[in-house]
Scaffold this active site. Structure first.
Site, PDB file in Angstrom:
ATOM      1  N   LYS A 109      -9.243   6.229 -19.037  1.00 33.07           N
ATOM      2  CA  LYS A 109      -9.605   6.763 -20.359  1.00 33.07           C
ATOM      3  C   LYS A 109      -8.418   6.679 -21.316  1.00 33.07           C
ATOM      4  O   LYS A 109      -7.941   5.598 -21.582  1.00 33.07           O
ATOM      5  CB  LYS A 109     -10.123   8.196 -20.208  1.00 33.07           C
ATOM      6  CG  LYS A 109     -11.088   8.381 -19.043  1.00 33.07           C
ATOM      7  CD  LYS A 109     -12.320   7.517 -19.139  1.00 33.07           C
ATOM      8  CE  LYS A 109     -13.253   7.824 -17.980  1.00 33.07           C
ATOM      9  NZ  LYS A 109     -14.090   6.713 -17.598  1.00 33.07           N
ATOM     10  N   ARG A 157       0.851  -1.202   0.000  1.00 36.26           N
ATOM     11  CA  ARG A 157       0.000   0.000   0.000  1.00 36.26           C
ATOM     12  C   ARG A 157       0.881   1.244   0.000  1.00 36.26           C
ATOM     13  O   ARG A 157       0.548   2.261  -0.604  1.00 36.26           O
ATOM     14  CB  ARG A 157      -0.958  -0.017   1.204  1.00 36.26           C
ATOM     15  CG  ARG A 157      -1.751   1.269   1.356  1.00 36.26           C
ATOM     16  CD  ARG A 157      -3.069   1.113   2.119  1.00 36.26           C
ATOM     17  NE  ARG A 157      -3.033   0.229   3.259  1.00 36.26           N
ATOM     18  CZ  ARG A 157      -2.449   0.476   4.433  1.00 36.26           C
ATOM     19  NH1 ARG A 157      -1.855   1.639   4.649  1.00 36.26           N
ATOM     20  NH2 ARG A 157      -2.471  -0.411   5.408  1.00 36.26           N
ATOM     21  N   ASP A 161      -8.338  18.543 -14.167  1.00 29.73           N
ATOM     22  CA  ASP A 161      -8.609  17.168 -14.585  1.00 29.73           C
ATOM     23  C   ASP A 161      -8.304  17.107 -16.080  1.00 29.73           C
ATOM     24  O   ASP A 161      -9.055  17.640 -16.895  1.00 29.73           O
ATOM     25  CB  ASP A 161     -10.068  16.816 -14.287  1.00 29.73           C
ATOM     26  CG  ASP A 161     -10.405  15.375 -14.648  1.00 29.73           C
ATOM     27  OD1 ASP A 161      -9.743  14.815 -15.552  1.00 29.73           O
ATOM     28  OD2 ASP A 161     -11.345  14.816 -14.055  1.00 29.73           O
TER      29      ASP A 161
HETATM   30  O1  P1T Z   1     -14.297   6.353 -13.723  1.00 26.17           O
HETATM   31  P1  P1T Z   1     -13.098   6.890 -13.007  1.00 26.17           P
HETATM   32  O2  P1T Z   1     -11.802   6.270 -13.426  1.00 26.17           O
HETATM   33  O3  P1T Z   1     -13.264   6.898 -11.506  1.00 26.17           O
HETATM   34  O4  P1T Z   1     -12.927   8.406 -13.477  1.00 26.17           O
HETATM   35  C1  P1T Z   1     -13.844   9.413 -13.191  1.00 26.17           C
HETATM   36  C2  P1T Z   1     -13.692  10.532 -14.172  1.00 26.17           C
HETATM   37  C3  P1T Z   1     -12.902  11.611 -13.834  1.00 26.17           C
HETATM   38  N1  P1T Z   1     -12.699  12.641 -14.681  1.00 26.17           N
HETATM   39  C4  P1T Z   1     -13.266  12.659 -15.903  1.00 26.17           C
HETATM   40  C5  P1T Z   1     -13.034  13.829 -16.803  1.00 26.17           C
HETATM   41  C6  P1T Z   1     -14.071  11.588 -16.312  1.00 26.17           C
HETATM   42  O5  P1T Z   1     -14.612  11.650 -17.537  1.00 26.17           O
HETATM   43  C7  P1T Z   1     -14.296  10.501 -15.427  1.00 26.17           C
HETATM   44  C8  P1T Z   1     -15.153   9.349 -15.798  1.00 26.17           C
HETATM   45  N2  P1T Z   1     -15.982   9.610 -16.899  1.00 26.17           N
HETATM   46  C9  P1T Z   1     -16.854   8.734 -17.467  1.00 26.17           C
HETATM   47  C10 P1T Z   1     -17.053   7.473 -17.029  1.00 26.17           C
HETATM   48  C11 P1T Z   1     -17.595   9.262 -18.632  1.00 26.17           C
HETATM   49  O6  P1T Z   1     -18.176   8.490 -19.411  1.00 26.17           O
HETATM   50  O7  P1T Z   1     -17.578  10.505 -18.804  1.00 26.17           O
END
Ligand code: P1T
Length: 383
Positions: A199, A50, A174
């Site tokens: 992503k 961790r 972000d």
């Molecule tokens: O799903 P996760 O890895 O926890 O990420 C969240 C997140 C954070 N920031 C942005 C800009 C995002 O688009 C997302 C997750 N978005 C999607 C699942 C979507 O379809 O827009």
């Protein structure tokens, strides 16, 4: 390595042939703990996974290099990386959040951290005046996405950073929609970069992950303590998969950009499509800013408005054959979704309306298939 170009760093940064065997790929150190020579005597910082793990460390250093950051930390998901940032704050502190963010981000700020006494105000950060007016005495953090999700507004990272710093707040961008290949917020003045590595960084829709990157030693130390204490760390196999993915990030992103630009231009001429929003189009309200702030291209996300509203949107989504109806984005395969029903359903209806997330709005995550096939698929679905 910091002097090398993006593609070279994508492939090599943070990674060295394994000292034991010479394996050129970073091994999957699938271990929870490490043998100690004597109580408290262990190799480097490896006492428990961790706290630290060699596969995770290679990924953290790789992502830091790509964002031009001194430090990187990886998390189990994008939202857990966001939560780590919010844990920097204290009850009574105030956050400015850009008004058009991923629905899950909106939910985390308004429905989880609000319970801990952290207040959030939504702001349209394309307006400097709106931003300047929204600061309060206890505003500690400004959080933005650009391009925004899903209306693809472009926010001026350098100006927001200047304004926030004058007021004593830090800025987190972000950067999920751009990936570090298209935009480098730290070089524009931001203090922190957040990613959903699920992503573009992952790129193959097979991993959920998150990351935080910074040049600040102080922020890094505090966030590392939160990472260790809260423990939302990624699995080791996921770190390995992400390391493999970053090696092709620059090549994939270029194709996402090329395909998205072709599709945006095509849909702009389509009579069933009322409007097309893509930062690379001259018709985008902040096209000039996008040209200054982004490099190599304008990303793989295209948002369209259908003249026929919800019925037309539903029919289009049901009829596509190559595009798949799914939440998420940034994978090699093209996805299509309806934000009002899917990714942004947790955003209150009145706020969705204010932002223009209408029933006819459809979001495309353009993949890296052949553009001609993608265009033909959209045409037959719209016909
Ligand atoms: O799903 P996760 O890895 O926890 O990420 C969240 C997140 C954070 N920031 C942005 C800009 C995002 O688009 C997302 C997750 N978005 C999607 C699942 C979507 O379809 O827009």
């Amino acid at each position: 390595m910091s002097e090398a170009g993006f593609g070279t760093r994508a492939i090599h940064a943070g990674q060295h042939p394994d000292p034991t065997t010479g394996a050129i790929m970073t091994p999957i150190y699938q271990t929870a703990t490490y043998a100690q020579e004597s109580p408290g005597v262990f190799k480097e910082d490896y006492d428990y996974s961790r706290a630290a793990n060699p596969t995770r460390k290679a990924l953290e250093q790789n992502l830091a290099s790509l964002e031009g950051a001194r430090h990187g930390l990886c998390f189990a998901s994008g939202v857990s990386a966001e939560a780590a940032c919010l844990h920097l704050l204290e009850s009574g502190d105030h956050v400015l959040l850009c008004d058009d963010v991923y629905g899950g981000t909106n939910r985390l700020f308004h429905r989880v951290f609000a319970q801990l006494g952290i207040r959030t105000t939504l702001v349209d950060m394309t307006s400097e005046q709106a931003l300047a007016d929204a600061f309060e005495e206890r505003t500690r953090l400004v959080w933005l996405e650009t391009p925004t999700n899903p209306t693809l507004k472009i926010i001026d990272i350098a100006r927001v950073s200047e304004i926030a710093h004058q007021r004593g707040a830090i800025v987190c961008v972000d950067n999920t929609f751009c990936s570090p290949y298209l935009q480098q917020p730290l070089s524009l003045g931001a203090d922190l970069v957040c990613h959903s590595t699920t992503k573009y960084i992952g790129g193959h829709s097979d991993v959920i992950g998150g990351a935080l990157l910074t040049n600040s030693d102080d922020l890094h130390e505090r966030l590392k303590f939160i990472q260790l204490s809260v423990g939302a760390v990624p699995g080791i196999l996921d770190c390995f998969l992400l390391l493999r993915s970053t090696k092709t990030l620059h090549v994939r992103m270029q194709r996402h950009c090329d395909n998205a630009m072709r599709i945006a231009r095509h849909l702009e001429q389509h009579d069933k499509v009322e409007w097309v929003r893509y930062p690379g189009l001259e018709s985008h309200p902040q096209h000039d800013l996008a040209m200054r702030q982004m490099r190599h291209g304008f990303g793989g996300m295209v948002t369209i408005g259908l003249a026929g509203g919800l019925d037309a949107a539903r029919q289009m989504l049901e009829r596509v054959r190559i595009f798949t109806i799914a939440e998420s984005l940034g994978g090699v395969e093209s996805l299509i979704e309806h934000p009002a029903i899917m990714t942004h359903a947790s955003v209150p209806p009145e706020q969705r309306e204010k932002l223009g997330i209408t029933d006819g709005l459809v979001r495309l995550s353009v993949g890296i298939e052949d553009a001609d096939d993608l265009i033909a698929d959209l045409d037959q679905a719209l016909a």
